[in-house]
Structures are given as structure tokens and as C-alpha cells.
Write an enzyme that holds these catalytic residues in place. Sequence first.
Site, mmCIF file in Angstrom:
data_model
loop_
_atom_site.group_PDB
_atom_site.id
_atom_site.type_symbol
_atom_site.label_atom_id
_atom_site.label_comp_id
_atom_site.label_asym_id
_atom_site.label_seq_id
_atom_site.Cartn_x
_atom_site.Cartn_y
_atom_site.Cartn_z
ATOM 1 N N HIS A 19 38.837 -3.995 -29.096
ATOM 2 C CA HIS A 19 38.330 -3.287 -30.289
ATOM 3 C C HIS A 19 37.355 -2.170 -29.901
ATOM 4 O O HIS A 19 36.737 -2.204 -28.834
ATOM 5 C CB HIS A 19 37.614 -4.291 -31.203
ATOM 6 C CG HIS A 19 36.440 -4.941 -30.517
ATOM 7 N ND1 HIS A 19 35.214 -4.336 -30.410
ATOM 8 C CD2 HIS A 19 36.339 -6.110 -29.835
ATOM 9 C CE1 HIS A 19 34.398 -5.111 -29.726
ATOM 10 N NE2 HIS A 19 35.063 -6.206 -29.353
ATOM 11 N N GLY A 20 37.199 -1.199 -30.836
ATOM 12 C CA GLY A 20 36.199 -0.148 -30.625
ATOM 13 C C GLY A 20 34.788 -0.721 -30.651
ATOM 14 O O GLY A 20 34.584 -1.891 -31.010
ATOM 15 N N ASN A 62 27.710 -4.471 -30.207
ATOM 16 C CA ASN A 62 27.820 -3.809 -28.888
ATOM 17 C C ASN A 62 26.728 -2.744 -28.827
ATOM 18 O O ASN A 62 26.035 -2.596 -27.823
ATOM 19 C CB ASN A 62 29.168 -3.094 -28.707
ATOM 20 C CG ASN A 62 30.348 -4.033 -28.542
ATOM 21 O OD1 ASN A 62 31.458 -3.700 -28.958
ATOM 22 N ND2 ASN A 62 30.139 -5.188 -27.930
ATOM 23 N N ARG A 121 36.362 -6.562 -36.301
ATOM 24 C CA ARG A 121 36.309 -5.418 -35.382
ATOM 25 C C ARG A 121 37.659 -5.198 -34.703
ATOM 26 O O ARG A 121 38.048 -4.064 -34.422
ATOM 27 C CB ARG A 121 35.168 -5.585 -34.357
ATOM 28 C CG ARG A 121 35.183 -6.863 -33.512
ATOM 29 C CD ARG A 121 33.835 -7.017 -32.832
ATOM 30 N NE ARG A 121 33.718 -8.089 -31.846
ATOM 31 C CZ ARG A 121 33.399 -9.351 -32.101
ATOM 32 N NH1 ARG A 121 33.220 -9.741 -33.357
ATOM 33 N NH2 ARG A 121 33.240 -10.225 -31.117
ATOM 34 N N GLU A 132 37.120 -13.276 -29.508
ATOM 35 C CA GLU A 132 36.185 -13.207 -28.382
ATOM 36 C C GLU A 132 35.796 -14.643 -27.983
ATOM 37 O O GLU A 132 35.921 -15.565 -28.787
ATOM 38 C CB GLU A 132 34.943 -12.416 -28.828
ATOM 39 C CG GLU A 132 33.875 -12.190 -27.781
ATOM 40 C CD GLU A 132 34.411 -11.570 -26.497
ATOM 41 O OE1 GLU A 132 34.977 -12.312 -25.656
ATOM 42 O OE2 GLU A 132 34.269 -10.355 -26.320
ATOM 43 N N HIS A 187 33.523 -17.737 -27.648
ATOM 44 C CA HIS A 187 32.382 -18.142 -28.461
ATOM 45 C C HIS A 187 31.157 -18.208 -27.545
ATOM 46 O O HIS A 187 31.169 -18.956 -26.562
ATOM 47 C CB HIS A 187 32.666 -19.508 -29.093
ATOM 48 C CG HIS A 187 31.681 -19.870 -30.139
ATOM 49 N ND1 HIS A 187 30.337 -19.951 -29.895
ATOM 50 C CD2 HIS A 187 31.837 -20.148 -31.443
ATOM 51 C CE1 HIS A 187 29.707 -20.268 -31.003
ATOM 52 N NE2 HIS A 187 30.602 -20.392 -31.956
ATOM 53 N N TYR A 188 30.144 -17.423 -27.884
ATOM 54 C CA TYR A 188 28.997 -17.303 -26.982
ATOM 55 C C TYR A 188 27.883 -18.313 -27.279
ATOM 56 O O TYR A 188 26.751 -18.163 -26.812
ATOM 57 C CB TYR A 188 28.448 -15.877 -27.002
ATOM 58 C CG TYR A 188 28.700 -15.117 -25.702
ATOM 59 C CD1 TYR A 188 28.269 -15.641 -24.484
ATOM 60 C CD2 TYR A 188 29.352 -13.900 -25.684
ATOM 61 C CE1 TYR A 188 28.490 -14.966 -23.297
ATOM 62 C CE2 TYR A 188 29.584 -13.213 -24.484
ATOM 63 C CZ TYR A 188 29.148 -13.760 -23.303
ATOM 64 O OH TYR A 188 29.358 -13.094 -22.119
ATOM 65 N N ARG A 235 27.357 -14.647 -18.584
ATOM 66 C CA ARG A 235 28.345 -13.656 -19.041
ATOM 67 C C ARG A 235 29.629 -13.678 -18.215
ATOM 68 O O ARG A 235 30.710 -13.479 -18.737
ATOM 69 C CB ARG A 235 27.751 -12.241 -18.978
ATOM 70 C CG ARG A 235 26.655 -12.007 -19.994
ATOM 71 C CD ARG A 235 26.159 -10.577 -19.931
ATOM 72 N NE ARG A 235 27.193 -9.621 -20.286
ATOM 73 C CZ ARG A 235 27.143 -8.319 -20.020
ATOM 74 N NH1 ARG A 235 26.106 -7.825 -19.387
ATOM 75 N NH2 ARG A 235 28.121 -7.522 -20.377
ATOM 76 N N ARG A 236 29.499 -13.905 -16.911
ATOM 77 C CA ARG A 236 30.674 -13.669 -16.081
ATOM 78 C C ARG A 236 31.150 -14.851 -15.236
ATOM 79 O O ARG A 236 32.224 -14.772 -14.662
ATOM 80 C CB ARG A 236 30.424 -12.450 -15.160
ATOM 81 C CG ARG A 236 30.402 -11.113 -15.898
ATOM 82 C CD ARG A 236 31.762 -10.773 -16.461
ATOM 83 N NE ARG A 236 31.711 -9.605 -17.348
ATOM 84 C CZ ARG A 236 31.559 -9.680 -18.661
ATOM 85 N NH1 ARG A 236 31.452 -10.837 -19.276
ATOM 86 N NH2 ARG A 236 31.539 -8.577 -19.404
ATOM 87 N N HIS A 284 39.681 -8.807 -27.638
ATOM 88 C CA HIS A 284 38.261 -8.729 -27.267
ATOM 89 C C HIS A 284 38.114 -8.744 -25.751
ATOM 90 O O HIS A 284 39.036 -9.173 -25.031
ATOM 91 C CB HIS A 284 37.540 -9.932 -27.882
ATOM 92 C CG HIS A 284 37.669 -9.948 -29.377
ATOM 93 N ND1 HIS A 284 36.690 -9.472 -30.214
ATOM 94 C CD2 HIS A 284 38.697 -10.342 -30.174
ATOM 95 C CE1 HIS A 284 37.096 -9.578 -31.469
ATOM 96 N NE2 HIS A 284 38.312 -10.109 -31.471
HETATM 97 O O1 LIG Z 1 30.737 -11.015 -27.397
HETATM 98 C C1 LIG Z 1 30.116 -10.101 -26.809
HETATM 99 O O2 LIG Z 1 28.883 -10.066 -26.718
HETATM 100 C C2 LIG Z 1 30.874 -8.965 -26.171
HETATM 101 O O3 LIG Z 1 31.867 -8.537 -26.981
HETATM 102 C C3 LIG Z 1 31.405 -9.341 -24.811
HETATM 103 O O4 LIG Z 1 30.290 -9.552 -24.108
HETATM 104 P P1 LIG Z 1 30.179 -9.727 -22.521
HETATM 105 O O5 LIG Z 1 30.619 -8.414 -21.896
HETATM 106 O O6 LIG Z 1 28.711 -9.990 -22.350
HETATM 107 O O7 LIG Z 1 31.024 -10.892 -22.140
#
Ligand SMILES: O=C(O)[C@H](O)COP(=O)(O)O
Length: 228
Positions: free
Chosen positions: A9-10, A15, A60, A87, A89-90, A114-115, A182
Site C-alpha cells: 500500500h501507499g 507510516n 490502506r 500486515e 499484528h504488531y 521489527r526484523r 503490506h
Molecule cells: O505495521 C507497520 O508498522 C509497518 O507497516 C511495517 O513496519 P515495519 O517496517 O516496522 O515492519
Amino acid sequence: MKRVVFVRHGQSEWNALNQFTGWVDVDLTKLGLKEAHEAGLKIKRAGLEFDLAFTSVLKRAIKTCHIILEDSDQLWVPEIKTWRLNERHYGALQGLNKEATAEKFGIQQVQIWRRSYDTLPPLAKPEDPNSALNDRRYAHLQKRSIPMGENLKITLARVIPFWEDEIAPAILDQKTVLVVAHGNSIRALAKYMENIPEDKIMELEIPTGQPLVYELNEGLEVIRKYYL
Ligand SMILES: O=C(O)[C@H](O)COP(=O)(O)O
């Protein structure tokens, strides 16, 4: 030759604010709308014609998908929405500013959240107003006993069945497919399709609004991959 086009998505409102977003259903910014229009134009110029589009249940991605289809004059294309392309789920990080979180917990810890492939984010409590979302979308996680927060491994485990059951059969059926999703759901797909090892996938970043074309052979192996 078979083709699938992935588009993240844009730019979204969060973001732009540099906030962890995950499943929070934020809108596109002006820049995000512009990126979606540019993606549509690139697809039109490339002469890409879709038979089917897939997107998440987050606005989005849905809006980006609609703009792309409209601007490439393909608004008729059938469209399937699924939470499986959401995306990741954070968890309890959703709504927090990434820079402020790095100041509090350290850059390294935030980079791991994040990674890293298999480290979970701190989990959200269902009643936490910041985790949003008392809404039906959370039921998907609860029903499947997925914790209130996902790493890439868990994201992959819920994205790939959808690839196998819905997207891959469509491609095998000669359909050219658009997938608007996402950053992390596309990373999961890329990992699976390109067989990227766990310690390498963390280096793969997916930019917003850039159509990513995969050319595939009859066995759906990747022949070529490029951004328009
Ligand atoms: O959900 C988010 O915050 C972003 O779209 C992706 O975030 P990230 O690059 O921190 O994984």
C-alpha cells in the site's frame, strides 16, 4: 509465462508518523494516494492486465488496490479480500512511535522486534485500547489461537495457506494476479517464493506503492523479479 504483481500500500498516516501499525486500520496520506496513482499509471504503461486482485481487510491496502485498478482502467477486475494478507499484528507495539520506542528499549531491541524472524513483539492485551480494536478482526487471531502479536514466522504461517489455496491455483489457471498487501505479508510471500533463508529475509525491505513483478515458470518458480 506467468505473472504475479505485488504492491505494498501507499504511505499510511502511521507510516508518516513513524508508528507501529500492524492491524490498526489507518488511512492513506496524500503522499500515499499519490504513490497509489503512480503505481496504477506504471501498471497501465506496462500494459499489465489482471484477471484477479487480492488484498487485505485493511483500508490502506484496499484503497491502493482500487486506485491502481481504476487508474489502469481495470476496475471491473474481481477482487478478494482476506485477513491473511494483513500486515503482521504488531501486538502491544501498535500505536507506539518507532523512534521513541528505540530510545526507551534500545535500537537493537527494536530492530529485533521489527526484523527478527521468530521473536514475537510484546503481546497486546485484548482490552488494551491501544491494541485497537475490540473489533471482529481480532476474533480471527483468537479463534486460531494466534497470539495477539505476530513475528514473520507466524505471519508466513497464515499467509502461505492462502497463497497455496487461492493465489497459486489462480496463477496456474493462467490468471495474471495483482496482490496489494503490506510490508510483512509481502516479505512472507517473497521468502516463500524465493526460498530466502531466515537470516537473510530481515534484509529485504518492501517500499510503499512500488509494483513488484514476479515472472514465474509453469511450476511457479521465480524466473525474474523486478520493480516497475
Ligand atoms: O505495521 C507497520 O508498522 C509497518 O507497516 C511495517 O513496519 P515495519 O517496517 O516496522 O515492519
